[in-house]
Design a protein around this motif. Structure first.
Motif, PDB file in Angstrom:
ATOM      1  N   PHE A 145       0.755  -1.240   0.053  1.00  0.00           N
ATOM      2  CA  PHE A 145      -0.140  -0.106   0.056  1.00  0.00           C
ATOM      3  C   PHE A 145       0.802   1.270   0.107  1.00  0.00           C
ATOM      4  O   PHE A 145       1.934   1.335   0.654  1.00  0.00           O
ATOM      5  CB  PHE A 145      -0.924   0.064   1.179  1.00  0.00           C
ATOM      6  N   SER A 146       0.524   2.280  -0.906  1.00  0.00           N
ATOM      7  CA  SER A 146       1.289   3.595  -0.752  1.00  0.00           C
ATOM      8  C   SER A 146       0.803   4.050   0.352  1.00  0.00           C
ATOM      9  O   SER A 146       0.164   4.045   1.079  1.00  0.00           O
ATOM     10  CB  SER A 146       0.880   4.263  -2.201  1.00  0.00           C
ATOM     11  N   ASP A 147       1.879   5.317   0.626  1.00  0.00           N
ATOM     12  CA  ASP A 147       1.554   6.106   1.752  1.00  0.00           C
ATOM     13  C   ASP A 147       0.274   6.811   1.656  1.00  0.00           C
ATOM     14  O   ASP A 147      -0.455   7.135   2.712  1.00  0.00           O
ATOM     15  CB  ASP A 147       2.770   7.277   1.941  1.00  0.00           C
ATOM     16  N   ALA A 148      -0.285   7.024   0.405  1.00  0.00           N
ATOM     17  CA  ALA A 148      -1.642   7.729   0.080  1.00  0.00           C
ATOM     18  C   ALA A 148      -2.716   6.779   0.771  1.00  0.00           C
ATOM     19  O   ALA A 148      -3.477   7.361   1.420  1.00  0.00           O
ATOM     20  CB  ALA A 148      -1.879   7.961  -1.146  1.00  0.00           C
ATOM     21  N   LEU A 323      -8.477  14.790  -9.996  1.00  0.00           N
ATOM     22  CA  LEU A 323      -9.681  13.770  -9.985  1.00  0.00           C
ATOM     23  C   LEU A 323     -10.360  13.333  -9.105  1.00  0.00           C
ATOM     24  O   LEU A 323      -9.434  13.222  -7.786  1.00  0.00           O
ATOM     25  CB  LEU A 323      -9.537  12.745 -11.269  1.00  0.00           C
ATOM     26  N   ASP A 324     -11.296  12.680  -8.930  1.00  0.00           N
ATOM     27  CA  ASP A 324     -12.133  11.817  -7.941  1.00  0.00           C
ATOM     28  C   ASP A 324     -11.469  10.562  -8.035  1.00  0.00           C
ATOM     29  O   ASP A 324     -11.650   9.943  -9.354  1.00  0.00           O
ATOM     30  CB  ASP A 324     -13.465  12.059  -7.963  1.00  0.00           C
ATOM     31  N   ALA A 325     -11.050   9.820  -6.992  1.00  0.00           N
ATOM     32  CA  ALA A 325     -10.872   8.515  -6.993  1.00  0.00           C
ATOM     33  C   ALA A 325     -11.010   7.858  -5.595  1.00  0.00           C
ATOM     34  O   ALA A 325     -10.125   7.717  -4.908  1.00  0.00           O
ATOM     35  CB  ALA A 325      -9.239   8.193  -7.431  1.00  0.00           C
ATOM     36  N   PRO A 326     -12.439   7.616  -5.240  1.00  0.00           N
ATOM     37  CA  PRO A 326     -12.752   7.108  -4.031  1.00  0.00           C
ATOM     38  C   PRO A 326     -12.271   5.959  -3.578  1.00  0.00           C
ATOM     39  O   PRO A 326     -12.246   5.055  -4.721  1.00  0.00           O
ATOM     40  CB  PRO A 326     -14.283   7.199  -4.118  1.00  0.00           C
ATOM     41  N   ILE A 327     -12.081   5.578  -2.485  1.00  0.00           N
ATOM     42  CA  ILE A 327     -11.228   4.217  -2.095  1.00  0.00           C
ATOM     43  C   ILE A 327     -12.472   3.527  -0.939  1.00  0.00           C
ATOM     44  O   ILE A 327     -13.082   4.107  -0.174  1.00  0.00           O
ATOM     45  CB  ILE A 327     -10.343   4.390  -1.013  1.00  0.00           C
ATOM     46  N   ASP A 328     -12.802   2.329  -1.438  1.00  0.00           N
ATOM     47  CA  ASP A 328     -13.641   1.303  -0.484  1.00  0.00           C
ATOM     48  C   ASP A 328     -13.028   0.458   0.109  1.00  0.00           C
ATOM     49  O   ASP A 328     -11.690  -0.074  -0.431  1.00  0.00           O
ATOM     50  CB  ASP A 328     -14.578   0.855  -1.604  1.00  0.00           C
ATOM     51  N   GLY A 329     -13.481  -0.112   1.243  1.00  0.00           N
ATOM     52  CA  GLY A 329     -12.658  -1.061   2.192  1.00  0.00           C
ATOM     53  C   GLY A 329     -13.414  -1.532   3.267  1.00  0.00           C
ATOM     54  O   GLY A 329     -14.747  -1.712   2.916  1.00  0.00           O
ATOM     55  N   TYR A 330     -12.804  -1.794   4.268  1.00  0.00           N
ATOM     56  CA  TYR A 330     -13.425  -2.627   5.271  1.00  0.00           C
ATOM     57  C   TYR A 330     -13.006  -2.003   6.622  1.00  0.00           C
ATOM     58  O   TYR A 330     -11.758  -1.682   6.698  1.00  0.00           O
ATOM     59  CB  TYR A 330     -13.096  -4.049   5.449  1.00  0.00           C
ATOM     60  N   MET A 331     -13.820  -2.164   7.444  1.00  0.00           N
ATOM     61  CA  MET A 331     -13.514  -1.540   9.118  1.00  0.00           C
ATOM     62  C   MET A 331     -13.940  -2.708  10.190  1.00  0.00           C
ATOM     63  O   MET A 331     -14.724  -3.616   9.700  1.00  0.00           O
ATOM     64  CB  MET A 331     -14.264  -0.206   9.349  1.00  0.00           C
ATOM     65  N   MET A 332     -13.223  -2.489  11.199  1.00  0.00           N
ATOM     66  CA  MET A 332     -13.775  -3.358  12.545  1.00  0.00           C
ATOM     67  C   MET A 332     -14.607  -2.751  13.369  1.00  0.00           C
ATOM     68  O   MET A 332     -14.317  -1.634  13.851  1.00  0.00           O
ATOM     69  CB  MET A 332     -12.420  -3.945  12.977  1.00  0.00           C
ATOM     70  N   SER A 390      -1.043   9.198 -12.490  1.00  0.00           N
ATOM     71  CA  SER A 390      -0.719  10.264 -13.066  1.00  0.00           C
ATOM     72  C   SER A 390      -1.441  11.731 -12.831  1.00  0.00           C
ATOM     73  O   SER A 390      -0.876  12.818 -13.068  1.00  0.00           O
ATOM     74  CB  SER A 390      -0.885  10.546 -14.809  1.00  0.00           C
ATOM     75  N   ALA A 391      -2.339  11.412 -11.783  1.00  0.00           N
ATOM     76  CA  ALA A 391      -3.193  12.436 -11.098  1.00  0.00           C
ATOM     77  C   ALA A 391      -2.184  13.254 -10.088  1.00  0.00           C
ATOM     78  O   ALA A 391      -1.203  12.730  -9.308  1.00  0.00           O
ATOM     79  CB  ALA A 391      -4.213  11.941 -10.422  1.00  0.00           C
ATOM     80  N   THR A 392      -2.353  14.703 -10.440  1.00  0.00           N
ATOM     81  CA  THR A 392      -1.660  15.557  -9.328  1.00  0.00           C
ATOM     82  C   THR A 392      -2.158  15.397  -7.939  1.00  0.00           C
ATOM     83  O   THR A 392      -1.435  15.819  -7.201  1.00  0.00           O
ATOM     84  CB  THR A 392      -1.294  17.091 -10.035  1.00  0.00           C
ATOM     85  N   GLU A 393      -3.460  15.617  -8.247  1.00  0.00           N
ATOM     86  CA  GLU A 393      -4.132  15.708  -6.964  1.00  0.00           C
ATOM     87  C   GLU A 393      -5.336  14.642  -6.804  1.00  0.00           C
ATOM     88  O   GLU A 393      -6.081  14.671  -7.955  1.00  0.00           O
ATOM     89  CB  GLU A 393      -4.872  17.087  -6.577  1.00  0.00           C
ATOM     90  N   ILE A 394      -5.657  14.204  -5.944  1.00  0.00           N
ATOM     91  CA  ILE A 394      -7.057  13.090  -6.109  1.00  0.00           C
ATOM     92  C   ILE A 394      -8.006  13.521  -4.686  1.00  0.00           C
ATOM     93  O   ILE A 394      -7.301  13.418  -3.426  1.00  0.00           O
ATOM     94  CB  ILE A 394      -6.502  11.621  -5.754  1.00  0.00           C
ATOM     95  N   ALA A 395      -9.131  13.708  -5.122  1.00  0.00           N
ATOM     96  CA  ALA A 395     -10.165  13.910  -4.159  1.00  0.00           C
ATOM     97  C   ALA A 395     -10.739  12.746  -4.068  1.00  0.00           C
ATOM     98  O   ALA A 395     -10.964  11.792  -4.701  1.00  0.00           O
ATOM     99  CB  ALA A 395     -11.107  15.081  -4.377  1.00  0.00           C
TER     100      ALA A 395
END
Length: 442
Positions: A145-148, A323-332, A390-395
């Motif tokens: 996983f990247s730092d982002a 651009l927008d690039a939402p992240i989905d995942g899991y929580m406890m 290649s995105a400079t910023e990701i929302a």
């Protein structure tokens, strides 16, 4: 990965617990009877007290993955984890509407050990409220996983509360065969985009497929216009309540959008995103600004006919790299019945084996773990990954970058009102600003 399927589910996805004074028809009249839904067990954790203890061989997952593709992927993840660990995964799948509508009550009651959720503001909000479990030790065992991604999984206290699974960029999608037949070219500027839309209209197409019955899709249009016109920093500051909605900068966004509305598919407030996507799939629309999950609405033999471009430049000093690039995942859950098994599952979900399952199973997502075997990515997914890279910023998307109550109770009705009648922009922005001041100072 899947977006919500109705406005009710979308609203519920946003609204955090314990927000003083939250109304939205008293949260959809008590979330249309949230207590009643909980009482029927529709969103109660599927694990039982007997599952707890060091010797437990079960773990429960509360899932909003009710659409066929993501539901199948989660089932395969559960099977893979069970084969590897010997721990049975009990999946409590609830349609997006019910899951999102009752998430607050769910987390404050007896939630499943692990539950599906989203990175960004909403993850941090639940963590800050003590409604999610610390999984920092799980992160100590993860790689790829990247730092982002780690930052997107970290709460305000510096601890991790989220394990990313997938992400997806928003872009303008189209069918290559339609564009080749018509001789359309990818626009590089807003003027070119407008001219292309006008030509599509002459050719009998809806230039831009559009739907906002669900309440959230129009936010993607606002996001990209604000990012292109005012830049990333202004956008995130606006989302954080630090900028005025009545400013000339925001007015320019809505003025620009008003100029584009005639190119949008009409009657958007009565249409779901799936129906708009199907108009693109059926070659009735020429373009569609949406997330990569639009691919879920295409047949397998049509996947190679999908392509996209990032929304064109509006201001040359700002460019078109955000651009927008939402992240989905899991929580406890904060107090899982089987914490050891919950963390084992999250470690598996964050690993390479799970990433490979997701790569094969869902054409509409990109895996968050860079160690996944992406050699099987379709051309569309490879291009999407390159776009994000290649995105400079990701929302994260409007609803994930701002307060949940502001997104749900203010922005949904405001954007829908704008779509219905875009004439009184100044009045609309004054209303948004007044409500923002009230919410962000509460």
């Amino acid at each position: 990965m899947s977006r919500p399927r109705s406005q009710a589910e979308y609203l519920a996805r946003l609204v955090p617990p314990s927000v003083a004074g939250l109304n939205r028809r008293s949260l959809l009249a008590g979330a249309a009877g949230a207590g009643a839904l909980l009482g029927t067990g529709l969103l109660a954790g599927c694990g039982s007290d007997s599952d707890s203890g060091a010797g437990s061989k079960t773990v429960s997952v509360g899932s909003n993955a009710s659409d066929p593709t993501p539901k199948d992927v989660l089932a395969k993840l559960a099977s893979g984890f069970q084969s590897k660990s010997g721990v049975t995964v009990n999946i409590n799948t609830v349609d997006h509407n019910t899951f999102q509508e009752n998430i607050n009550n769910y987390l404050q009651g007896k939630p499943d050990d692990v539950f599906t959720w989203f990175a960004g503001y909403r993850m941090r909000f639940f963590a800050a409220k003590g409604l999610a479990g610390d999984v920092s030790d799980v992160w100590g065992k993860l790689s790829g996983f990247s730092d982002a991604f780690k930052k997107a999984s970290t709460g305000d206290d510096g601890k991790q509360y989220f394990v990313p699974a997938s992400y997806y960029p928003w872009a303008v999608f189209y069918r290559k065969s339609v564009w080749q037949q018509r001789g359309y070219q990818v626009p590089k500027t807003l003027d070119e985009f407008n001219r292309l839309g006008a030509q599509m209209k002459k050719d009998g197409l809806n230039p831009i497929a559009f739907a906002d019955k669900d309440g959230w899709p129009a936010m993607g249009t606002f996001d990209i216009l604000n990012l292109r016109i005012n830049g990333y920093q202004f956008h995130v500051d606006l989302m954080a309540g630090k900028e005025a909605w009545t400013s000339d900068k925001v007015k320019k966004v809505f003025d620009t959008w008003a100029g584009l509305l005639p190119l949008h598919q009409p009657d958007a407030l009565g249409r779901t995103w799936q129906e708009a996507a199907q108009s693109l799939q059926q070659k009735k629309s020429g373009m569609y600004l949406l997330g990569l999950f639009v691919a879920q609405q295409f047949n397998e033999n049509e996947q190679d006919d999908i392509d996209f471009f990032t929304f064109p430049e509006i201001d040359s000093t700002i460019g078109a790299k955000a651009l927008d690039a939402p992240i989905d995942g899991y929580m406890m859950a904060r107090k899982p019945k089987s914490e050891a098994n919950a963390k084992k599952l999250l470690e598996y979900i964050g690993g390479v084996d799970a990433a490979n399952v997701m790569v094969k199973g869902d054409p509409g997502t990109l895996v968050a773990n860079s160690g996944g075997d992406t050699s099987g990515y379709t051309a569309l997914k490879k291009k999407a990954a390159e776009l994000v890279g290649s995105a400079t910023e990701i929302a994260q998307f409007l609803d994930r970058d701002t307060r949940p109550d502001f997104a749900s109770t203010v922005m949904i009705p405001a954007l829908q009102q704008f779509i219905k009648d875009p004439k009184d922009i100044s009045g609309l922005l004054t209303s948004i600003e007044n409500q923002k001041k009230s919410i962000f100072t509460s």
